[in-house]
Every structure is written in C-alpha cells, then in structure tokens.
Design an enzyme around this catalytic site. Structure first.
Site, PDB file in Angstrom:
ATOM      1  N   CYS A 286      50.514  35.715  37.693  1.00 26.98           N
ATOM      2  CA  CYS A 286      50.561  34.455  36.942  1.00 26.98           C
ATOM      3  C   CYS A 286      49.831  34.535  35.612  1.00 26.98           C
ATOM      4  O   CYS A 286      50.435  34.420  34.551  1.00 26.98           O
ATOM      5  CB  CYS A 286      49.957  33.340  37.789  1.00 26.98           C
TER       6      CYS A 286
ATOM      7  N   LYS B 111      51.999  23.722  32.628  1.00 23.15           N
ATOM      8  CA  LYS B 111      51.816  24.915  33.469  1.00 23.15           C
ATOM      9  C   LYS B 111      51.508  26.151  32.616  1.00 23.15           C
ATOM     10  O   LYS B 111      50.590  26.916  32.911  1.00 23.15           O
ATOM     11  CB  LYS B 111      53.085  25.152  34.301  1.00 23.15           C
TER      12      LYS B 111
HETATM   13  N1  SAJ Z   1      39.387  37.087  36.851  1.00 21.95           N
HETATM   14  C1  SAJ Z   1      38.279  37.649  36.247  1.00 21.95           C
HETATM   15  N2  SAJ Z   1      37.156  36.871  36.102  1.00 21.95           N
HETATM   16  C2  SAJ Z   1      37.104  35.593  36.543  1.00 21.95           C
HETATM   17  C3  SAJ Z   1      38.219  35.018  37.163  1.00 21.95           C
HETATM   18  C4  SAJ Z   1      39.367  35.799  37.298  1.00 21.95           C
HETATM   19  O1  SAJ Z   1      38.305  38.815  35.827  1.00 21.95           O
HETATM   20  O2  SAJ Z   1      36.050  34.951  36.357  1.00 21.95           O
HETATM   21  C5  SAJ Z   1      40.617  37.886  37.002  1.00 21.95           C
HETATM   22  C6  SAJ Z   1      41.017  38.107  38.456  1.00 21.95           C
HETATM   23  O3  SAJ Z   1      40.293  39.171  39.013  1.00 21.95           O
HETATM   24  C7  SAJ Z   1      42.498  38.390  38.314  1.00 21.95           C
HETATM   25  C8  SAJ Z   1      42.911  37.507  37.145  1.00 21.95           C
HETATM   26  O4  SAJ Z   1      41.714  37.172  36.459  1.00 21.95           O
HETATM   27  O5  SAJ Z   1      42.735  39.746  37.989  1.00 21.95           O
HETATM   28  C9  SAJ Z   1      43.627  36.236  37.565  1.00 21.95           C
HETATM   29  O6  SAJ Z   1      42.988  35.687  38.724  1.00 21.95           O
HETATM   30  P1  SAJ Z   1      42.658  34.131  38.873  1.00 21.95           P
HETATM   31  O7  SAJ Z   1      41.875  33.950  40.100  1.00 21.95           O
HETATM   32  O8  SAJ Z   1      42.080  33.631  37.606  1.00 21.95           O
HETATM   33  O9  SAJ Z   1      44.098  33.452  38.945  1.00 21.95           O
HETATM   34  P2  SAJ Z   1      45.415  33.666  39.877  1.00 21.95           P
HETATM   35  O10 SAJ Z   1      46.385  34.479  39.092  1.00 21.95           O
HETATM   36  O11 SAJ Z   1      45.074  34.139  41.235  1.00 21.95           O
HETATM   37  O12 SAJ Z   1      45.924  32.160  39.962  1.00 21.95           O
HETATM   38  C10 SAJ Z   1      46.197  31.467  38.746  1.00 21.95           C
HETATM   39  C11 SAJ Z   1      45.519  30.082  38.811  1.00 21.95           C
HETATM   40  N3  SAJ Z   1      45.600  29.456  37.489  1.00 21.95           N
HETATM   41  C12 SAJ Z   1      44.517  28.888  36.922  1.00 21.95           C
HETATM   42  O13 SAJ Z   1      43.426  28.883  37.445  1.00 21.95           O
HETATM   43  C13 SAJ Z   1      44.735  28.219  35.609  1.00 21.95           C
HETATM   44  C14 SAJ Z   1      46.230  29.224  39.866  1.00 21.95           C
HETATM   45  O14 SAJ Z   1      45.699  27.907  39.872  1.00 21.95           O
HETATM   46  C15 SAJ Z   1      47.737  29.178  39.582  1.00 21.95           C
HETATM   47  O15 SAJ Z   1      48.431  28.396  40.539  1.00 21.95           O
HETATM   48  C16 SAJ Z   1      48.249  30.603  39.651  1.00 21.95           C
HETATM   49  O16 SAJ Z   1      47.613  31.358  38.597  1.00 21.95           O
HETATM   50  C17 SAJ Z   1      49.756  30.554  39.435  1.00 21.95           C
HETATM   51  O17 SAJ Z   1      50.485  30.754  40.424  1.00 21.95           O
HETATM   52  O18 SAJ Z   1      50.195  30.264  38.314  1.00 21.95           O
END
Ligand code: SAJ
Length: 418
Positions: free
Chosen positions: A268, A214
């Site tokens: 997360c 995780k």
């Molecule tokens: N972000 C970017 N560019 C991207 C993708 C995301 O700037 O291309 C930013 C988002 O805007 C945000 C941050 O990253 O600010 C995180 O967003 P996210 O969509 O990457 O992730 P979370 O926090 O919504 O969810 C994550 C996920 N983890 C992974 O993909 C490895 C999800 O599967 C987990 O279950 C979740 O964390 C968790 O609860 O741990």
C-alpha cells in the site's frame, strides 16, 4: 436500507475482503465471498483463510460454522456487493485496473433494481464513476447514478479500506470510515451497510473525494517515512542517534515523525503514491521525491553492511526479519527482500535469514546462497547482525549474545542500549 440487506457478496478474498466478509457474517448477514482463485475459496470454506492476521481465523471459522459465510467462484445475486480486489501497478508504475473491471463485470450480470455496489479497492480518482459506465455497458436496461442521479436503479459508492495489517479486526470496526457516493443517496445507502459493523464515524462525501482521500493518506505516510529516513541518514553522517533525535523532536506538540527503517514495503504505502504521481506527474514533486528516498533506502543499508564487513575475510551476515514489517508474514515489496538479494550478490559466503513468521524462503532465493535459520543459530555464527524487521521474537535477545558482533539496527530495536 440496512434493514433490507440480507445477503451481501464480497468480491475478492484478500486482506480486506476476508475480514470484511467475516465481520458482516458475525452481524447475522448471509455473506458470500467470491474469488477467482479456487485455493482461496477452499481455504475460506475450510475456516482456514490464507491470511496471517490475529483473530481472523477464529472469526472466519465461526462464521462458516454457523452457515453465515461461504465462498465460491461465481458472483451470486445479492442485495449489496463489496468489491475488494487488487489494483496493482503495471511495469510502468501505472495503475492496472483489470481485476477491478473483471469484478465489476461479474457483479453487473446479477444486478437487480435496488442493489448497492461499493468499491473498496485503492483506485485512481474517477474510477467509481467509470465503474458505473462499465456496469451500464453490461446492463443497459438498468439505470446507474452517474447518469440517472438519485433516481438510479442501482446505488454505487466508493469506501476505501483503511485497516492496518496486524490490527485489521480492531481497525475495521473502530476506524472512522470515509464513504463516497456517486450521489448523496448512494453514500447514504453504503453508510447504512457499514454502520452494521463500524463503530467509528462514517463520514459521507463524493466518490471522487473518497478516492483522493485514500491516496492522500498513504502518500502522507510515505512522505513522513521518507523524511524520517532522510533524517536518519543525516544522523548517521553526524554520528548522532536517529532514534533519540526523533524521540526528542516528537516531544514538540506539533511534530509527529515516524521511525526510520530499511525502506518502505507492503502493498500500500510503497504503491499508492504512484496513483497520485501517475494522475498528476507535474504536480507531485514532493511525492515523487519521497518515493525516491524510500526506494533508495535498501541500498543505503547494503552500503552500511559492506562498510561494516571491511577487515573481515569471509564475513558471516545474519539478517533478522524478511517480512515488510513487524509481526506479519507478508513479503510483498519488503525492503528486507531487496537487501538480502543485494547482500547475496555482493558478499562471499551464505546470507543467513531469520524470520519466525515464514516457513520457507521465497522462490527468488531458490538455488542461491541464502539460508533460513533459527535465531539462536544465526546469533551463534554471524559476524554481522542486521535488524531488518522488528518482530516481537527479536525483542528479548540478550545483549551479551551480541558482544563482538558488528550490528546494523535499521529498526531501533537496540535503541537505548548505549
Ligand atoms: N514503517 C517504518 N516506520 C514506521 C512505520 C512504518 O519504517 O514508523 C514501514 C513499515 O515497516 C513498512 C511500511 O512502512 O515497510 C508500511 O507499513 P505501515 O505499517 O506504515 O503501513 P501498511 O502498508 O501496513 O498499511 C497502510 C496503512 N496506511 C496508513 O497508515 C496511512 C493502513 O491504514 C492502510 O489501510 C494500508 O496501508 C492500505 O491497505 O492501504
């Protein structure tokens, strides 16, 4: 094992607990959700959970309506217990396991031989084994797998949630699930429960491995995002489009960069890497550097806005988006919040915020020069427009409405316009 499961208790009615409880109820189980906050309990019982997630309200309403799900403040006796409570960081970025300890203690009181306990909360390596010891402290007459092995009265496992906010119900069912047992029988028992609704594969391992998996997943995403953000800064200095560079680099079959943004938010990806750093400070220079790059990113955006405001006597700034990512209302760790905060301190005049997913500004902007307005009003009056969240409501802004505006697009919303 699954045949013997009739009642499941889900402790923690948050982004993971509510969907999991409703999903189990939709498979015909008798599910009791437990939370320490009366408002959350009442919301679930009213079929209107406090979580803004597509499809969730209907699932909960059906489950409650059919009598398959109800919520309460006390942990009842059950066949299996899923613990999905927050494990935040304290002010020194150290994991704070108090909610987990409290949840484990409340589950311990009602355990009977044959029960299964599964922890889903993000946790430092070794927490599930520690949880066995916490359970044993409350119930010394029962045997637990950290000492009794396969013969234990109670099965204990760790299975991290992996669902993406905005797509939780689909991912809950379709993602592969990692199930780590304190013993192999514990992993088997937990996996039988998850197979009731998971269509992805259940990969069995040890609890310690599952805990580290995780942390690895979210730290990997943080490092990838830091690299994308760093490349975007290089692009900016060289006057090259970062969106084009990343799009073209990703056409290489072994390159898969994420998109730059205004920083990394949410509860997360911006948080979990600290669990690794805390466990092994000298062994994690890359993870630490990624955190630093991503944490510095909002200030980089603020500096660009300040440069863009040069020559304007009283610049009017509109920020599109306050949530941490597209199409959600969650403001936790949102880089947009930090950017709006800095802009209000550093610029004269009112900072306009547009976010169709939130009804009112959070308390920290109370009494400050920050105003929540609608999209058209902001586009009408602003000199500088900053995209901070790529909500779907911003996608169809017509180009001529932005003529004569200074634009800072941290999400690549207007990528491809030139
Ligand atoms: N972000 C970017 N560019 C991207 C993708 C995301 O700037 O291309 C930013 C988002 O805007 C945000 C941050 O990253 O600010 C995180 O967003 P996210 O969509 O990457 O992730 P979370 O926090 O919504 O969810 C994550 C996920 N983890 C992974 O993909 C490895 C999800 O599967 C987990 O279950 C979740 O964390 C968790 O609860 O741990």
């Amino acid at each position: 094992m699954a045949d013997e499961l009739q009642r499941i208790c889900v402790v923690g009615l948050g982004y993971v607990g509510v969907p999991t409880a409703a999903m189990l109820a939709s498979k015909g189980l008798d599910v009791v959700g437990v939370d320490v906050e009366p408002a959350r309990v009442a919301a679930v019982n009213a079929g209107a959970p406090h979580i803004d997630e597509p499809g969730l309200e209907a699932l909960v309403r059906n489950a409650v309506g059919r009598g398959g799900l109800h919520a309460q403040l006390e942990v009842p006796a059950a066949d299996a217990f899923i613990i999905a409570v927050p494990t935040p960081l304290d002010c020194k970025q150290k994991p704070d396991l108090q909610h987990l300890r409290d949840a484990v203690a409340s589950v311990a009181r009602v355990l009977v031989p044959g029960n299964l306990v599964v922890v889903e909360s993000t946790s430092p390596v070794g927490t599930t084994e520690a949880a066995c010891a916490w359970l044993a402290e409350v119930r010394p007459a029962l045997s637990f797998p950290h000492l009794a092995g396969e013969q234990s009265d109670i099965r204990v496992a760790y299975s991290p949630e992996r669902v993406l906010p905005g797509n939780i119900l689909f991912e809950l069912v379709n993602n592969d699930r990692v199930v780590g047992g304190v013993t192999p029988a514990c992993a088997q028992a937990a996996s039988s429960m998850y197979r009731l609704f998971v269509q992805g594969e259940c990969a069995l391992t040890t609890a310690r491995t599952a805990e580290l998996v995780k942390l690895t997943e979210n730290a990997f995403r943080d490092v990838n995002l830091a690299f994308a953000n760093e490349i975007s800064q290089v692009c900016d200095a060289l006057d090259i489009s970062p969106w084009q560079v990343i799009e073209l680099a990703n056409r290489h079959p072994r390159v898969d960069l994420l998109r730059p943004g205004p920083g990394v938010g949410g509860h997360c990806v911006a948080v979990d890497p600290w669990f690794l750093i805390h466990a092994a400070p000298r062994l994690t220079p890359l993870v630490q550097a990624a955190r630093q790059v991503n944490d510095d990113r909002p200030q980089w955006v603020v500096d660009r806005v300040l440069s863009a405001s040069e020559g304007l006597a009283n610049p009017k700034v509109a920020c599109l988006g306050l949530a941490y990512k597209a199409n959600v209302s969650d403001l936790r760790e949102s880089p947009a919040m930090r950017i709006v905060d800095r802009l209000e301190l550093e610029l004269p005049g009112t900072v306009l915020v547009v976010d169709p997913h939130i009804a009112s500004l959070p308390d920290e902007f109370e009494g400050r020069r920050v105003e929540l307005v609608n999209r058209d009003e902001a586009l009408g009056v602003a000199d500088i427009i900053i995209v901070l969240t790529d909500h779907r409501e911003f996608l169809d802004i017509e180009r001529d409405r932005l003529a004569n505006k200074r634009l800072i697009d941290t999400r690549g919303l207007w990528d491809g316009w030139d």
